[in-house]
Scaffold this active site. Sequence first.
Site, PDB file in Angstrom:
ATOM      1  N   GLY A  55      -0.121  -6.177  -0.268  1.00  0.00           N
ATOM      2  CA  GLY A  55      -0.595  -5.062  -0.106  1.00  0.00           C
ATOM      3  C   GLY A  55       0.563  -4.540   1.003  1.00  0.00           C
ATOM      4  O   GLY A  55       0.418  -5.086   2.052  1.00  0.00           O
ATOM      5  N   CYS A  56       0.830  -3.105   0.839  1.00  0.00           N
ATOM      6  CA  CYS A  56       1.935  -2.820   1.942  1.00  0.00           C
ATOM      7  C   CYS A  56       1.301  -2.436   3.226  1.00  0.00           C
ATOM      8  O   CYS A  56       1.576  -3.066   4.268  1.00  0.00           O
ATOM      9  CB  CYS A  56       2.518  -1.752   1.352  1.00  0.00           C
ATOM     10  SG  CYS A  56       1.422  -0.033   0.817  1.00  0.00           S
ATOM     11  N   ASN A  57       0.063  -1.858   3.315  1.00  0.00           N
ATOM     12  CA  ASN A  57      -0.589  -1.771   4.674  1.00  0.00           C
ATOM     13  C   ASN A  57      -1.182  -3.048   4.970  1.00  0.00           C
ATOM     14  O   ASN A  57      -0.971  -3.113   6.363  1.00  0.00           O
ATOM     15  CB  ASN A  57      -1.857  -0.820   4.341  1.00  0.00           C
ATOM     16  CG  ASN A  57      -1.585   0.651   3.811  1.00  0.00           C
ATOM     17  OD1 ASN A  57      -0.670   1.116   4.319  1.00  0.00           O
ATOM     18  ND2 ASN A  57      -2.300   1.071   2.883  1.00  0.00           N
ATOM     19  N   THR A 101       1.926  -4.997   6.881  1.00  0.00           N
ATOM     20  CA  THR A 101       2.176  -4.586   7.999  1.00  0.00           C
ATOM     21  C   THR A 101       1.398  -4.691   8.970  1.00  0.00           C
ATOM     22  O   THR A 101       1.626  -4.755  10.283  1.00  0.00           O
ATOM     23  CB  THR A 101       2.552  -2.763   7.506  1.00  0.00           C
ATOM     24  OG1 THR A 101       3.013  -2.534   6.476  1.00  0.00           O
ATOM     25  CG2 THR A 101       2.972  -2.105   8.857  1.00  0.00           C
TER      26      THR A 101
END
Length: 355
Positions: free
Chosen positions: A149-151, A154
């Site tokens: 998942g991108c969030n 990060t």
Amino acid sequence: MTYSVAVSGASGYAGGEILRLLAAHPDVEIRTVTAHSNAGSPLIEHQPHLRSLAHLNLQPTTPDVLAGHDVVVLALPHGQSGAITESLSDAALVIDAGADHRLQSVADWDRFYGGDFHEPWAYGVPELPVRGGKQRKHLVGARRIAAPGCNASTVSLSLAPGVAAGVIDPRDIVSVLAVGPSGAGKSLKTNLLASEILGSANPYAVGGTHRHIPEIRQALAAASPSAAGVSADEGIRISFTPVLVPMSRGILATSSAPIVPGATDAQIRAAWEDAYAEETFVTLLPEGVFPRTADVVGANTALLGLAIDRPAGRVTVVAAVDNLVKGTAGAAVQSMNIALGLPEGTALTVNGVAP
């Protein structure tokens, strides 16, 4: 050797970005693209920027259509890839860009997603510190990979070095993220209309409800130097607040955690420097320098800025990524390269697009 590739969900944002990167990959041939409601139409109608793939038509997303390829990349909504992956040959390298194979906890899946639980796969964030090294070691030769998942990736990349080195306390993490609407996919939603988001910043999934929270806890628990020292449920506590802002792509994540008593400034900064010194796609910026989302657009790069806030007793890390590249498609391609034994950076760039 040239590897044949099929990409599902090819009419969406994530699928389109995966195709954009793979179109420049010298070792793959994109032979099949699939979709659901858009099946039967030319790919170019939905991805007009992919001129080199104008000859491809979208086929239905079925196991039969996806069969027979060396690599299958699934860019489907959460909950839709699991049933398909069960029918794919073990001989193929399968990369799931959805959430179906990310979580190890059935309870977390039931709480944040629901529906059928599917086995967890190797997590596709190569640079992530884990006990005994980096997540990269689990991707070498893998046949099943869960893109992140991108969030989640990060925030995990932001804080895992401090957890691994024991210089921050992961029981009091606060993360606030400015995110672009492309992370929500391409489907038509009122809250994502330009008239709703232009000139405005809108928080969502406030109060511990965002689906990437268990993924962050899982990744940070894996970074703990002791398997018994930190659990995802009890040892990792995070207040996570995403805010939708009017930029088409990008994430700017500001994360902080308390400094462990006795940790010096030199030890703290060294934790991040040592973790990412040899990495191509994750960079710790010089002291006092912090990233902008504009600097990572189109790049498979995570830029980190670190501040030691002694009056508050906390470490703050600001991270910028392109949610569609390093956050999704770039992570998938980078992981694919590792799994196939290809140079890790093939078809990926550290250079953003400006202005």
